[in-house]
Design a protein around this motif. Structure first.
Motif: not given
Length: 423
Positions: A321-328
């Motif tokens: 989830i952290m990794e996904q949010k970095r791109s947002r």
């Protein structure tokens, strides 16, 4: 194994085992003899039947000196005296651990302990003569252990290479794994676990040796593979008995960390995989163990009790989830109203809800953590509901906002709890 001759008539022959050497010493001194390696495992003991004491009986039955005996001797300073002496010493009885008088020597090579010889002293050991016999025998034991070490070092390197192949998905089928294991005389247990221990100290040869000694002291545990990478120890192990639930496995991990801290002042963070029977799954097991350790690093307070992958639950998804949010670019719309209110009114609503959810909604613990009265906490929670238009009784909202706090406010969250620990 052929051992070097000694010029003394007693040793003017080859000894093919430590058992035969122990018998030769015993025959000469008319007393019981035990030979141990540096981990206090018995590698030879005399078969002659003289009087014995409970410490020796327990040692021979268990093939290792009981921990209670070693601890008792260390508390009295006897082990320290023995290990610092250059020659055999006479040791008085230590009745509280069942040990009668002994003549003993610590066998060393360049200040490193290789093993020990213990001779039961019933009062018939002639002073000078007995010490001379034991000292000459120590030379033979030392050469034997050094030769064994050379062979073991080569074996350990082979085992370590095999282990790395397992955890890096080198093999393409189970048959090839078993074929290599058979070639290298590696007996693979039917069920295994992989654990990772991350240390706050540099992993050196001494720490690895001490870790092996701690593992060797656990009855029923088989440490099959051990390797080190940076500040991590990685092990593959099994038990000779059935582990009932998660409790037994957790107890083993806690005891390992506790023993290493007591022995070396070394703080370890641990993670353990599920149990597996197929060795093609070793890479998955390794990833599971690493996942636990990584969660504990990301969220030290929240992951403090986490040890087993079978108990990881939703924490397994936090890094993704952290990794996904970095791109947002846009951050959580759920947190925005609270952060804006805190900024404009100098309030602590984000911290309040973060602590409340981190402590599983326990009002009393949360209030104590925040240093406020329970009624004040209830007031804040009601205000949060008014500001957000959402109720914490709504499972979906409660879960979502907690995940957003964990993954977007990680640094701030950790700081709040670090401050609490240090205060």
């Amino acid at each position: 194994m052929k051992l070097v001759k000694d010029k003394d008539p007693l040793f003017d022959r080859f000894f093919d085992s430590m058992e035969s050497l122990a018998d030769a010493i015993s025959e000469s001194l008319q007393s019981q003899v035990t030979i141990e390696d540096s981990n206090h495992h018995v590698i030879g003991y005399s078969s002659h039947e003289f009087e014995s004491d409970s410490a020796r009986i327990s040692t021979i039955i268990g093939k290792r000196v009981p921990n209670a005996v070693i601890i008792g001797l260390r508390k009295k300073g006897i082990m320290q005296q023995l290990e610092s002496a250059a020659h055999p010493i006479r040791i008085p009885a230590v009745l509280e651990v069942g040990l009668g008088p002994r003549l003993a020597i610590c066998i060393k090579h360049q200040k490193e302990i290789l093993g020990y010889i213990w001779v039961v002293d019933t009062g018939n050991l002639v002073e000078g003569h007995a010490e001379n016999i034991v000292e000459k025998a120590a030379g033979i034991v030392g050469r034997y252990l050094l030769k064994q070490r050379g062979w073991k070092t080569k074996q350990d390197k082979t085992h370590e290479d095999f282990f790395w192949k397992l955890i890096t998905s080198h093999y393409d089928n189970e048959a090839n794994i078993k074929k290599d294991a058979e070639f290298w005389s590696i007996l693979l247990p039917e069920k295994y676990y992989i654990s990772v221990f991350e240390s706050d100290k540099v992993i050196d040869d001494h720490l690895i040796l001490r870790f092996r000694q701690v593992m060797a002291s656990y009855s029923g545990l088989q440490l099959l593979f051990l390797t080190a990478e940076h500040n991590r120890l990685i092990i593959l192990f099994s038990f000779s008995f059935v582990i009932e639930g998660a409790g037994g496995l957790s107890s083993f991990l806690h005891k390992t960390m506790e023993d290493m801290y007591k022995s070396e002042g070394c703080t370890l963070a641990a993670g353990c995989s599920l149990d597996y029977t197929e060795y093609m799954s070793a890479a998955i097991a390794y990833w599971e163990a690493v996942s636990i350790v990584e969660i504990k690093k990301l969220l030290p307070f929240h992951g403090r009790e986490l040890l087993l992958y079978e108990e990881i639950g939703f924490w397994a998804y936090i890094p993704a989830i952290m990794e996904q949010k970095r791109s947002r670019i846009r951050k959580s719309p759920l947190l925005y109203p609270l952060k804006e209110h805190d900024r404009e009114h100098k309030s602590d609503f984000l911290k309040t809800i973060a602590v409340y959810l981190s402590l599983s909604g326990n009002l009393k613990e949360s209030a104590a953590f925040l240093h406020i009265h329970t009624n004040t906490l209830l007031y804040r929670l009601n205000r949060i509901a008014e500001i957000t238009g959402k109720s914490l009784k709504d499972t979906g909202y409660r879960t979502s906002i907690f995940l957003d706090i964990l993954t977007e406010e990680t640094r701030q969250l950790n700081q709040w709890f670090v401050d609490a620990w240090e205060s």
